[in-house]
Design an enzyme around this catalytic site. Structure first.
Site, PDB file in Angstrom:
ATOM      1  N   SER A  92       9.215  -2.487  -6.479  1.00 44.76           N
ATOM      2  CA  SER A  92       9.904  -3.654  -6.160  1.00 44.76           C
ATOM      3  C   SER A  92       8.879  -5.000  -6.070  1.00 44.76           C
ATOM      4  O   SER A  92       9.524  -6.018  -6.300  1.00 44.76           O
ATOM      5  CB  SER A  92      10.687  -3.566  -4.717  1.00 44.76           C
ATOM      6  OG  SER A  92       9.612  -3.167  -3.816  1.00 44.76           O
ATOM      7  N   LYS A 137      12.115 -10.637  -6.197  1.00 41.14           N
ATOM      8  CA  LYS A 137      13.017 -11.702  -5.522  1.00 41.14           C
ATOM      9  C   LYS A 137      13.391 -12.924  -6.172  1.00 41.14           C
ATOM     10  O   LYS A 137      14.286 -13.443  -5.925  1.00 41.14           O
ATOM     11  CB  LYS A 137      12.051 -12.116  -4.278  1.00 41.14           C
ATOM     12  CG  LYS A 137      12.098 -10.856  -3.282  1.00 41.14           C
ATOM     13  CD  LYS A 137      13.353 -10.867  -2.353  1.00 41.14           C
ATOM     14  CE  LYS A 137      13.234 -10.010  -1.220  1.00 41.14           C
ATOM     15  NZ  LYS A 137      14.420  -9.952  -0.435  1.00 41.14           N
TER      16      LYS A 137
END
Length: 322
Positions: free
Chosen positions: A306, A54
């Site tokens: 992720s 992110k």
């Protein structure tokens, strides 16, 4: 609606991000290859700054805002990882950040976000609650909104994950990544189609968080009830307005995995590869281990891990569930 980023936007994002983010390692393991029946290349964004991919989108968004807009302060809404990414990006730029989070946020994610200097605002339990509150505060205080996925600069930043992977590892046949709001997979799809046009793109969702899967079947964005999956980064109730058309254009398929399979993947990655990966980040490996992705036998498969920001209490439950 804003237009989708192009590959050139991802290239520009990579230049901005180069001095800031880690070029995360690509890891292989014989045990994983044997169980998957494929040559598997793991892109370890669980080892990224702030523990997830992110920071890429968040920093790229702040970099494109301009100094005056940044100085007013930024605001975001997130269940955890985007909160940390925005908080870290704001710290790097030296600007104030406010993050609207659910009342049920994982304590470790809240603590990490606050450690980067962000102000936390609790806002209900759903993504709609926190988005509404963030937009209210943005309007009231003149703050720049940094969405979690539905933004061209965010998508371009996330696309640098696939750009790095495909630049480092040649001739991948398949690229697998999680789908929450869709920013990561959308950015990766744009990068992959530019760098390896014939690669097969497979998105992964949890069975109970199948909003994009249903939307792909119907051809229109489909809303679902708030999911209760262990993969807390996949609790979006509807695909993004900007991300969905990108996914619809580029994805070859979406595969669903059960929570029990996600748990098994988290445990496998920690015990066999010594990689700490949160449930959302492990869904690609879960799909491979469960044999849910067709036609991967003997193929070269890239998988994006992720994030690694798993709640310690949840991790203990996972490890004790064996």
């Amino acid at each position: 609606m804003e237009t989708a980023p192009r590959f050139t936007d991802i290239v520009e994002a990579a230049t901005r991000l180069s001095p800031v983010v880690h070029r995360t390692p690509v890891v292989r393991a014989r045990s994983l290859d044997a169980q998957a029946g494929a040559a598997v290349f793991l892109k370890c964004e669980n080892l990224q700054r702030a523990g997830a991919f992110k920071i890429r989108g968040a920093y790229n968004k702040l970099a494109t805002l301009g100094a005056e807009a940044r100085a007013q302060g930024v605001i975001a809404y997130s269940s955890g990882n985007h909160a940390q990414g925005v908080a870290l990006a704001a710290q790097i730029f030296g600007v104030p950040a406010t993050i609207c989070v659910p009342e049920t946020i994982i304590p470790s994610k809240r603590a990490a976000t606050e450690a980067y200097g962000a102000r936390i605002v609790l806002a209900g339990t759903t993504s709609e609650h926190r988005e509404q509150r963030a937009r209210e505060l943005a309007a009231e205080h003149g703050l720049a909104l940094v969405p979690p996925y539905d933004d061209p600069a965010i998508i371009a930043g996330q696309g640098t994950v696939a750009m790095e992977l495909l630049t480092e590892i040649a001739d991948l046949d398949v690229l697998v990544a999680p789908i929450g709001g869709g920013g990561l997979m959308a950015g990766c799809a744009i990068a992959a189609r530019a760098l390896a046009p014939r690669i097969r793109l497979v998105g992964i969702e949890a069975e109970d968080a199948n909003d994009t899967y249903l939307s792909m079947q119907s051809g229109v964005r489909t809303r679902i009830p708030p999911p209760h999956t262990i993969a807390d980064g996949m609790r979006a109730i509807e695909p993004g307005e900007l991300t969905f058309p990108i996914l619809r254009e580029h994805l070859d398929s979406i595969v669903l995995v059960r929570d029990s399979e996600i748990v098994a993947a988290v445990r496998f990655l920690l015990e066999r590869l010594k990689l700490l990966v949160e449930p959302t980040g492990a869904v690609g490996v879960a799909a491979l281990l469960a044999g849910r992705i067709p036609d991967v036998e003997g193929k070269r498969v890239g998988v994006v891990l992720s994030g690694g920001n798993v709640d310690p209490a949840l991790l203990a439950q996972i490890l004790l569930s064996a």
